[in-house]
Design a protein around this motif. Structure first.
Motif, mmCIF file in Angstrom:
data_model
loop_
_atom_site.group_PDB
_atom_site.id
_atom_site.type_symbol
_atom_site.label_atom_id
_atom_site.label_comp_id
_atom_site.label_asym_id
_atom_site.label_seq_id
_atom_site.Cartn_x
_atom_site.Cartn_y
_atom_site.Cartn_z
ATOM 1 N N MET A 32 -29.265 -9.599 7.164
ATOM 2 C CA MET A 32 -28.975 -10.864 7.836
ATOM 3 C C MET A 32 -28.087 -11.748 6.963
ATOM 4 O O MET A 32 -27.210 -12.449 7.469
ATOM 5 C CB MET A 32 -30.271 -11.577 8.175
ATOM 6 N N GLN A 33 -28.319 -11.728 5.662
ATOM 7 C CA GLN A 33 -27.481 -12.501 4.751
ATOM 8 C C GLN A 33 -26.024 -12.046 4.828
ATOM 9 O O GLN A 33 -25.112 -12.838 4.631
ATOM 10 C CB GLN A 33 -27.974 -12.368 3.310
ATOM 11 N N LYS A 34 -25.834 -10.777 5.101
ATOM 12 C CA LYS A 34 -24.466 -10.244 5.202
ATOM 13 C C LYS A 34 -23.834 -10.546 6.561
ATOM 14 O O LYS A 34 -22.641 -10.833 6.633
ATOM 15 C CB LYS A 34 -24.476 -8.730 4.977
ATOM 16 N N THR A 35 -24.621 -10.457 7.631
ATOM 17 C CA THR A 35 -24.035 -10.536 8.968
ATOM 18 C C THR A 35 -23.929 -11.951 9.540
ATOM 19 O O THR A 35 -23.010 -12.224 10.325
ATOM 20 C CB THR A 35 -24.817 -9.660 9.966
ATOM 21 N N LEU A 36 -24.825 -12.856 9.183
ATOM 22 C CA LEU A 36 -24.757 -14.200 9.758
ATOM 23 C C LEU A 36 -23.470 -14.946 9.398
ATOM 24 O O LEU A 36 -22.871 -15.576 10.279
ATOM 25 C CB LEU A 36 -25.981 -15.024 9.370
ATOM 26 N N PRO A 37 -23.017 -14.901 8.162
ATOM 27 C CA PRO A 37 -21.750 -15.581 7.869
ATOM 28 C C PRO A 37 -20.582 -15.026 8.702
ATOM 29 O O PRO A 37 -19.731 -15.787 9.177
ATOM 30 C CB PRO A 37 -21.535 -15.328 6.375
ATOM 31 N N SER A 38 -20.574 -13.731 8.906
ATOM 32 C CA SER A 38 -19.520 -13.120 9.720
ATOM 33 C C SER A 38 -19.632 -13.580 11.169
ATOM 34 O O SER A 38 -18.626 -13.888 11.823
ATOM 35 C CB SER A 38 -19.620 -11.598 9.632
ATOM 36 N N ALA A 39 -20.874 -13.648 11.672
ATOM 37 C CA ALA A 39 -21.084 -14.108 13.043
ATOM 38 C C ALA A 39 -20.646 -15.559 13.193
ATOM 39 O O ALA A 39 -20.003 -15.926 14.187
ATOM 40 C CB ALA A 39 -22.547 -13.954 13.435
ATOM 41 N N ALA A 40 -20.962 -16.390 12.217
ATOM 42 C CA ALA A 40 -20.570 -17.800 12.265
ATOM 43 C C ALA A 40 -19.050 -17.942 12.240
ATOM 44 O O ALA A 40 -18.471 -18.750 12.967
ATOM 45 C CB ALA A 40 -21.194 -18.555 11.093
ATOM 46 N N LYS A 41 -18.423 -17.140 11.428
ATOM 47 C CA LYS A 41 -16.957 -17.178 11.320
ATOM 48 C C LYS A 41 -16.312 -16.749 12.638
ATOM 49 O O LYS A 41 -15.293 -17.301 13.053
ATOM 50 C CB LYS A 41 -16.526 -16.241 10.186
ATOM 51 N N SER A 42 -16.924 -15.785 13.297
ATOM 52 C CA SER A 42 -16.374 -15.264 14.552
ATOM 53 C C SER A 42 -16.710 -16.136 15.756
ATOM 54 O O SER A 42 -16.192 -15.909 16.846
ATOM 55 C CB SER A 42 -16.918 -13.855 14.809
#
Length: 130
Positions: A32-42
């Motif tokens: 989750m630490q890896k994927t949430l920032p990417s989701a927020a950016k997208s």
């Protein structure tokens, strides 16, 4: 007196399963630490025509940030509590086993002691010899 009814092998099995589940929880947290920032950016920006890198954060990205901050605190708390609980259960079971072994050793030592024979009249002057 109340008797204990602990199955050390059973406790060990439960602790092993719980430890595996706790490891899974930690793994999910890492992902989750890896994927949430990417989701927020997208998730886009709050300004029409806004572009990546212009510093404008959209409402979805902001909500994901709040969610992640709270979730991270909760996950850390749960992980610490789970670890403490697992360690405590393991230590209590170890103490239980040690107590059983100590009681068995005490019983064996008592059984091996030289018997004390207290003959009637010994040392009282009634045919005992003193």
């Amino acid at each position: 007196m109340t008797a204990w009814d602990i199955d050390p092998a059973g406790v060990s099995g439960v602790l092993e399963k719980a430890g595996t589940a706790a490891e899974g929880l930690a793994s999910v947290g890492g992902q989750m630490q890896k994927t949430l920032p990417s989701a927020a950016k997208s998730a886009g920006t709050a300004v029409e025509g806004g572009r990546e890198g212009d510093g404008t954060q959209g409402p979805v990205a902001a909500a994901l940030g709040v969610f992640f901050t709270q979730w991270q605190k909760d996950l850390t708390y749960i992980a610490k509590r789970a670890g403490s609980s697992l360690n405590g259960a393991g230590e209590a079971t170890t103490a239980y086993i040690k107590g059983d072994l100590d009681m068995a050793a005490d019983a064996q030592a008592a059984a091996l002691k030289e018997p004390k024979i207290d003959m009637p009249g010994a040392g009282t002057g009634q045919g005992g010899g003193k």
